[in-house]
Design a protein around this motif. Structure first.
Motif, short mmCIF file in Angstrom:
data_model
loop_
_atom_site.label_atom_id
_atom_site.label_comp_id
_atom_site.label_asym_id
_atom_site.label_seq_id
_atom_site.Cartn_x
_atom_site.Cartn_y
_atom_site.Cartn_z
N VAL A 133 0.94 -1.13 -0.02
CA VAL A 133 0.06 0.08 -0.10
C VAL A 133 1.06 1.17 -0.01
N LEU A 134 0.61 2.24 -1.06
CA LEU A 134 1.51 3.36 -1.06
C LEU A 134 0.50 4.52 -0.41
N THR A 135 1.12 5.14 0.72
CA THR A 135 0.25 6.11 1.21
C THR A 135 1.04 7.47 1.27
N THR A 159 -3.07 6.04 -2.26
CA THR A 159 -3.84 6.57 -0.71
C THR A 159 -3.20 7.75 -0.39
N PHE A 160 -4.14 9.01 -0.74
CA PHE A 160 -3.75 10.36 -0.22
C PHE A 160 -4.44 10.76 0.95
N TYR A 161 -3.86 10.87 2.28
CA TYR A 161 -4.24 11.31 3.28
C TYR A 161 -4.70 12.94 3.57
N PHE A 206 3.70 1.64 2.99
CA PHE A 206 4.45 2.89 2.92
C PHE A 206 3.52 4.24 3.25
N LEU A 207 4.60 5.01 4.22
CA LEU A 207 3.94 6.19 4.48
C LEU A 207 5.17 7.20 4.01
N PHE A 208 4.50 8.08 2.96
CA PHE A 208 5.45 9.10 2.38
C PHE A 208 4.62 10.27 2.81
N THR A 238 -0.44 -4.47 -5.27
CA THR A 238 -0.28 -2.98 -5.03
C THR A 238 -1.68 -2.33 -5.23
N ALA A 239 -2.07 -1.89 -4.03
CA ALA A 239 -3.58 -1.36 -3.96
C ALA A 239 -3.74 -0.26 -2.96
N PRO A 240 -4.75 0.76 -3.05
CA PRO A 240 -5.02 1.53 -2.15
C PRO A 240 -5.16 0.96 -0.65
#
Length: 266
Positions: A36-38, A62-64, A216-218, A250-252
């Motif tokens: 998960v790419l956040t 995923t965009f917080y 992942f937390l970017f 790879t998914a939200p």
């Protein structure tokens, strides 16, 4: 072959078979692990660089979003397009409050000091942000991310009052959890700052080895934030994920969280 050697051979065969079965396990939507790419804080770079890059590799992130961020209010049409493209818009609160009473929190203002919040205020602001996000993407299911990873207001876990509002909440503590042990009120994540693609790929490979998943937390990707990774390192990460699509899902965040919920007790 004597009895002792025969028993040793059988034990070794069982161990090898078990290891092979574990390495070939495909419990993550038919893949060996999930990624998960956040991306936190609603930055211009997310719209200008990250989302186009993700689209070019056919990945969804995923965009917080922080509700009161000018990058949200001034660029609503672009966030709406991103949502239509399959990217998740997650809730990162209205004002991004962090606990200013903790060490190293000099950046926290009086207005955004979570230690001075009441629980009802925090809940109200988070629900207001959900309303805003719904107006952008039309969705009613969503995930949450704790600003600064702070879980409590004084001694109260404020998310306990929000569990029915969200599918899951992403925390900031790293770790590889078994599917059955995932805590939906504090999902593990791997914070990235100055990371190389090689380092991030090693984390994915460890998740795969354990039959787990990794979030992942970017923040910044190529700039715009003190917490940042290089844009080219991000591209290399996506290139790796593209090459490994057969084995890595790879998914939200919301898709992976819902999948875990559906399969946790199977």
């Amino acid at each position: 072959m004597n009895l002792k050697n025969c028993i040793a051979f059988l034990l070794l065969s069982l161990i090898n078979t078990s290891a092979f079965a574990q390495s070939e396990s495909r419990n993550w939507n038919g893949k060996k692990c999930a990624v998960v790419l956040t991306y936190d804080d609603a930055l211009n770079i997310h719209l200008d660089k990250v989302i186009p890059m993700l689209n070019s590799y056919q990945f969804k992130g995923t965009f917080y979003l922080i509700g009161n961020s000018p990058v949200v209010s001034k660029r609503i049409p672009e966030w709406r397009i991103a949502a239509k493209q399959g990217h998740e818009l997650g809730n990162h609160t209205l004002n991004h409050p962090c606990d200013g009473s903790l060490p190293g929190r000099g950046f926290v203002t009086t207005e955004t000091d979570l230690s001075k919040y009441t629980v009802p205020r925090a809940i109200n602001e988070i629900r207001i942000t959900n309303t805003l996000l719904n107006a952008i993407d039309g969705k009613t299911e969503r995930t949450f991310a704790y600003p600064c990873g702070d879980l409590t207001i004084k001694d109260t876990l404020y998310y306990n009052a929000l569990k029915t509002d969200f599918v899951a909440a992403r925390g900031v503590s790293s770790g590889y959890a078994n599917m059955k042990d995932v805590d939906f009120s504090n999902v593990n994540s791997f914070f990235q700052n100055g990371s190389t693609a090689e380092q991030m790929i090693a984390q994915i490979e460890e998740a795969e080895k354990k039959g787990s998943f990794i979030v992942f937390l970017f923040h910044g990707v190529g700039g715009e934030h003190a917490l940042n990774i290089d844009l080219e390192e991000h591209r290399k990460l996506l290139e790796y994920l593209k090459k490994r699509k057969k084995d890595i899902w790879t998914a939200p965040m919301i898709e992976v969280a819902k999948y875990i919920r559906e399969n946790q007790n199977k």
